[in-house]
Design a protein around this motif. Structure first.
Motif, short mmCIF file in Angstrom:
data_model
loop_
_atom_site.label_atom_id
_atom_site.label_comp_id
_atom_site.label_asym_id
_atom_site.label_seq_id
_atom_site.Cartn_x
_atom_site.Cartn_y
_atom_site.Cartn_z
N ASN A 1 5.04 19.81 0.34
CA ASN A 1 3.84 19.93 1.17
C ASN A 1 4.20 20.10 2.64
O ASN A 1 3.41 20.62 3.42
N TYR A 2 5.38 19.65 3.01
CA TYR A 2 5.76 19.61 4.42
C TYR A 2 6.30 20.94 4.96
O TYR A 2 6.58 21.06 6.14
N ILE A 3 6.43 21.93 4.09
CA ILE A 3 6.80 23.26 4.59
C ILE A 3 5.70 23.74 5.53
O ILE A 3 5.94 24.23 6.63
N GLU B 1 -5.81 18.06 9.68
CA GLU B 1 -4.91 17.00 10.18
C GLU B 1 -3.80 17.60 11.03
O GLU B 1 -3.73 18.81 11.20
N GLY B 2 -2.95 16.73 11.54
CA GLY B 2 -1.76 17.18 12.25
C GLY B 2 -0.66 17.45 11.24
O GLY B 2 -0.87 17.34 10.03
N SER B 3 0.54 17.78 11.72
CA SER B 3 1.63 18.06 10.78
C SER B 3 2.04 16.80 10.03
O SER B 3 2.54 16.89 8.91
N PHE C 1 -4.61 10.94 17.06
CA PHE C 1 -3.94 11.08 15.78
C PHE C 1 -3.51 9.70 15.29
O PHE C 1 -3.19 8.83 16.11
N THR C 2 -3.44 9.53 13.98
CA THR C 2 -2.86 8.30 13.43
C THR C 2 -1.81 8.63 12.38
O THR C 2 -1.91 9.65 11.69
N GLY C 3 -0.85 7.76 12.27
CA GLY C 3 0.18 7.91 11.24
C GLY C 3 1.16 6.77 11.37
O GLY C 3 1.26 6.15 12.44
N THR C 4 1.88 6.51 10.31
CA THR C 4 2.87 5.43 10.36
C THR C 4 3.89 5.73 11.46
O THR C 4 4.23 4.85 12.24
N THR D 1 -2.69 27.90 7.88
CA THR D 1 -3.80 27.24 7.19
C THR D 1 -3.28 26.09 6.33
O THR D 1 -2.24 26.22 5.70
N ARG D 2 -4.02 24.99 6.31
CA ARG D 2 -3.65 23.84 5.46
C ARG D 2 -3.83 24.20 4.00
O ARG D 2 -4.60 25.10 3.66
N HIS D 3 -3.16 23.44 3.16
CA HIS D 3 -3.20 23.69 1.71
C HIS D 3 -4.61 23.75 1.17
O HIS D 3 -5.45 22.92 1.48
N GLU E 1 0.83 -1.22 0.00
CA GLU E 1 0.00 0.00 0.00
C GLU E 1 0.86 1.26 0.00
O GLU E 1 0.54 2.25 -0.66
N HIS E 2 1.95 1.22 0.76
CA HIS E 2 2.84 2.38 0.79
C HIS E 2 3.49 2.60 -0.58
O HIS E 2 3.58 3.74 -1.04
N THR E 3 3.93 1.52 -1.19
CA THR E 3 4.58 1.66 -2.49
C THR E 3 3.58 2.16 -3.53
O THR E 3 3.92 2.98 -4.38
N1 PMP Z 1 -1.12 13.32 7.18
C1 PMP Z 1 0.13 13.75 6.92
C2 PMP Z 1 0.33 15.17 6.53
C3 PMP Z 1 1.21 12.87 7.03
O1 PMP Z 1 2.45 13.29 6.78
C4 PMP Z 1 0.99 11.53 7.43
C5 PMP Z 1 2.15 10.60 7.57
N2 PMP Z 1 2.48 9.97 6.35
C6 PMP Z 1 -0.32 11.12 7.68
C7 PMP Z 1 -1.35 12.05 7.54
C8 PMP Z 1 -0.62 9.71 8.07
O2 PMP Z 1 -0.42 8.85 6.98
P1 PMP Z 1 0.01 7.34 7.17
O3 PMP Z 1 -0.94 6.75 8.13
O4 PMP Z 1 -0.09 6.76 5.81
O5 PMP Z 1 1.40 7.36 7.68
#
Ligand code: PMP
Length: 304
Positions: free
Chosen positions: A162-164, A192-194, A252-255, A146-148, A55-57
């Protein structure tokens, strides 16, 4: 970070960590157009396993497609390269960072001779927001940034530039003594979070922003699967700032962030002021899943 032993996959070859270098005229360094992924491998009883590798790829290729970037490898090659990077570095668990970037073949945004380079690094990385915070929750503030807007930067792409916005928001939050930022869109709705997707729970229902202007998180999708299994209703909708203030729970969720509870927003306590029961249930399921302790979804784990 560059001065250490290890191996980095760069343009089809395993290169010693210290030698994995680029020229100062690397195009992506100047204009910020590159695409990347954040992937994790976890220690399991059967050795390290990469979570949702395919999924990531797939998202990496989608990000490149959105940005008009051609990746000179197929998905199978990049999947194998990620497995090899974990293996060659002798890692039990790892954070993996594949990145596609333009090289130093040309300068200027009109450069038409650019080649896409690909690198994959992996290293050990513990709880992104701290071990203690996984249990007790983090304190966040709504960002003044503000988000994009949907037609300025492409939010379905995990693109470097996008990460700026993320870094501005995070710097502000951390400078003010918070753990993370909550970023709103131009209309004031929660995004979302950063580097995390956002969820709140109210009266037994889970709410999360729709995908209009947020990254289609892979952990977010995992949470959707879990809530279906648990029979907890989940609704994608526009969320306002005051809805967050009166939530029973939020996370929050994220890898990188995994499932991180939020205990306070803008100095207002969320629910009981610690990790809520539904958050804890989902977090436990997540950690059991990624460590190969659940029988369900064996296809989500790629053993190294
Ligand atoms: N939003 C942003 C801006 C992110 O950088 C991430 C991390 N990749 C996520 C959400 C969460 O995504 P994922 O669960 O695929 O890591």
């Amino acid at each position: 970070f560059a001065d250490r032993d290890g191996w980095i996959w760069l343009d089809g070859e395993m290169v010693p960590w210290r030698e994995a270098k680029v020229h100062v005229l690397t195009h992506t360094l100047h204009y910020g157009l590159g695409v990347f992924e954040g992937v994790r491998a976890y220690k399991t009883e059967k050795g390290p396993a990469i979570f949702k590798l395919e999924e990531h790829t797939k998202r990496l290729f989608e990000s490149a497609h959105i940005m008009g970037m051609k990746i000179p490898y197929d998905a199978a090659t990049l999947n194998q390269a990620q497995i090899d990077v974990v293996k060659n570095n002798g890692l039990d668990s790892a954070y993996l960072r594949p990145l596609c970037f333009y090289g130093s073949e040309g300068m200027g945004i009109r450069a038409d001779c650019l080649a896409t380079h690909v690198m994959i690094a992996a290293w050990e990385w513990g709880a992104y927001l701290g071990e203690d915070n996984l249990k007790n929750g983090i304190r966040i503030r709504v960002s003044s940034y503000t988000r994009h807007q949907v037609n300025s930067l492409m939010c379905k792409a995990k693109a470097t530039g996008n990460y700026i916005n993320s870094m501005l928001a995070l710097q502000e939050a951390v400078n003010d003594g918070y753990d993370e930022a909550l970023i709103l869109d131009a209309s004031g709705y929660v995004m979302e979070g950063s580097g995390e997707n956002f969820f709140l729970i109210k009266d037994g229902v889970i709410y999360t922003p729709d995908l209009t202007s947020v990254l289609n998180g892979i952990t977010r999708k995992t949470i959707f699967t879990f809530t279906k299994e648990l029979g907890i209703p989940i609704v994608e909708k526009r969320i306002t700032r005051d809805e967050v203030y009166i939530a029973d729970e939020a996370f929050f969720t994220g890898t990188a962030a995994e499932v991180t509870p939020i205990r306070e927003v803008d100095n207002r306590t969320i629910g009981s002021g610690t990790r809520g029961p539904i958050t804890e249930k989902l977090q436990t399921m997540y950690f059991d899943q990624v460590h190969g302790r659940r029988a369900d979804h064996p296809e989500w784990l790629t053993y190294v």
